[in-house]
Design a protein around this motif. Structure first.
Motif, mmCIF file in Angstrom:
data_model
loop_
_atom_site.group_PDB
_atom_site.id
_atom_site.type_symbol
_atom_site.label_atom_id
_atom_site.label_comp_id
_atom_site.label_asym_id
_atom_site.label_seq_id
_atom_site.Cartn_x
_atom_site.Cartn_y
_atom_site.Cartn_z
ATOM 1 N N UNK A 36 -23.310 -27.110 -8.869
ATOM 2 C CA UNK A 36 -23.532 -28.504 -8.473
ATOM 3 C C UNK A 36 -25.022 -28.776 -8.312
ATOM 4 N N UNK A 37 -25.366 -30.055 -8.276
ATOM 5 C CA UNK A 37 -26.767 -30.449 -8.178
ATOM 6 C C UNK A 37 -27.042 -31.117 -6.833
ATOM 7 N N UNK A 38 -28.270 -30.928 -6.340
ATOM 8 C CA UNK A 38 -28.753 -31.663 -5.173
ATOM 9 C C UNK A 38 -29.922 -32.525 -5.633
ATOM 10 N N UNK A 39 -29.773 -33.827 -5.472
ATOM 11 C CA UNK A 39 -30.828 -34.780 -5.827
ATOM 12 C C UNK A 39 -31.312 -35.439 -4.551
ATOM 13 N N UNK A 40 -32.633 -35.465 -4.333
ATOM 14 C CA UNK A 40 -33.180 -36.038 -3.108
ATOM 15 C C UNK A 40 -33.969 -37.307 -3.396
ATOM 16 N N UNK A 41 -34.055 -38.146 -2.369
ATOM 17 C CA UNK A 41 -34.747 -39.427 -2.467
ATOM 18 C C UNK A 41 -35.671 -39.562 -1.267
ATOM 19 N N UNK A 42 -36.845 -40.112 -1.482
ATOM 20 C CA UNK A 42 -37.789 -40.283 -0.384
ATOM 21 C C UNK A 42 -38.067 -41.762 -0.154
ATOM 22 N N UNK A 43 -38.541 -42.087 1.058
ATOM 23 C CA UNK A 43 -38.874 -43.472 1.399
ATOM 24 C C UNK A 43 -40.315 -43.742 1.011
ATOM 25 N N UNK A 44 -40.519 -44.760 0.169
ATOM 26 C CA UNK A 44 -41.866 -45.075 -0.303
ATOM 27 C C UNK A 44 -42.660 -45.903 0.697
ATOM 28 N N UNK A 45 -41.970 -46.664 1.527
ATOM 29 C CA UNK A 45 -42.659 -47.521 2.497
ATOM 30 C C UNK A 45 -41.984 -47.388 3.854
ATOM 31 N N UNK A 46 -42.767 -47.681 4.908
ATOM 32 C CA UNK A 46 -42.216 -47.619 6.265
ATOM 33 C C UNK A 46 -41.159 -48.695 6.436
ATOM 34 N N UNK A 47 -41.478 -49.917 5.962
ATOM 35 C CA UNK A 47 -40.513 -51.005 6.022
ATOM 36 C C UNK A 47 -39.936 -51.176 4.621
ATOM 37 N N UNK A 48 -38.669 -50.885 4.465
ATOM 38 C CA UNK A 48 -38.061 -50.913 3.140
ATOM 39 C C UNK A 48 -36.559 -51.065 3.271
ATOM 40 N N UNK A 49 -35.962 -51.697 2.246
ATOM 41 C CA UNK A 49 -34.508 -51.807 2.217
ATOM 42 C C UNK A 49 -33.864 -50.436 2.119
ATOM 43 N N UNK A 50 -34.637 -49.452 1.709
ATOM 44 C CA UNK A 50 -34.104 -48.102 1.590
ATOM 45 C C UNK A 50 -33.796 -47.502 2.955
ATOM 46 N N UNK A 51 -34.416 -48.059 4.013
ATOM 47 C CA UNK A 51 -34.081 -47.614 5.358
ATOM 48 C C UNK A 51 -32.684 -48.098 5.741
#
Length: 219
Positions: A36-51
């Motif tokens: 299986x694979x593990x794919x990671x994602x990081x937050x580009x900005x402090x204020x972001x919809x990704x939060x």
């Protein structure tokens, strides 16, 4: 619910795994010992919809949306968070097959496959799938001969068919890569468009699409 992967557990897993993709920010994808694979994602900005909607969550939703539409794609097993890296991630079962770029490098991309790709894209559009990362490196030829999608983070699945403008924008994503344009040109743009037209989706814009594609390929 997301599971937490501690620093010690992550480093232990990393020591046993194969790094598949990384960039200047660090490791992005690893293949774990179980395949299986593990794919990671990081937050580009402090204020972001990704939060609010982390990419791991959206990746999982996209996989479910494609499965509901019977589009072959990866199978998400679990979502995780990695606090010491300030990342979220997904563990998923990969989709078997070869990317169309790999098929092309092997000299096996022909007019029949170009037509199949056109029909596949038409089905996506009719089912409301706007795949911003649409290119030959993200479309797989599966062992059973069907086509599927990988790297599905940047995708939106609407409950309605895409309109003409959205379809044309999506075609631009496919033809903006010179190597992909060349592959499709060599196999036959007409075959690709014939495949799209066979699905009888947006017949009124077929002529407009052909003009646009010819211009993109020529640039």
């Amino acid at each position: 619910m997301m599971r937490t992967l501690s620093k010690d557990k992550y480093e232990e897993l990393l020591a046993q795994s194969e790094i598949m993709e990384q960039d200047r920010y660090g490791i992005k994808v690893i293949r774990m010992p179980d395949g299986n694979f593990l794919k990671t994602f990081w937050f580009r900005r402090v204020v972001s919809s990704r939060r609010i909607y982390p990419e791991a969550y959206r990746f999982s939703l996209n996989a479910k949306a494609l499965h509901r539409r019977a589009v072959p794609t990866v199978k998400v097993i679990k979502r995780i968070q990695i606090p010491h890296l300030k990342r979220t991630g997904v563990i998923y079962r990969p989709l078997a097959g070869r990317t169309l770029r790999q098929v092309a490098k092997a000299g096996e991309f022909n007019d029949e496959l170009a037509e199949q790709l056109g029909a596949f894209v038409a089905v996506l559009h009719r089912q409301g799938v706007f795949f911003r990362a649409l290119h030959l490196g993200n479309v797989l030829l599966c062992p059973d001969g069907t086509l599927g999608l990988i790297d599905i983070s940047d995708l939106t699945a609407y409950p309605w068919a895409l309109g003409q403008r959205a379809c044309l924008r999506n075609f631009y994503h496919l033809f903006r890569y010179p190597e992909d344009s060349q592959v499709l040109s060599d196999a036959g743009i007409s075959a690709f468009m014939d495949g799209y037209a066979k699905e009888k989706f947006c017949p009124r814009m077929q002529r407009r699409m052909r003009r646009k594609i010819k211009r993109w390929v020529a640039e």
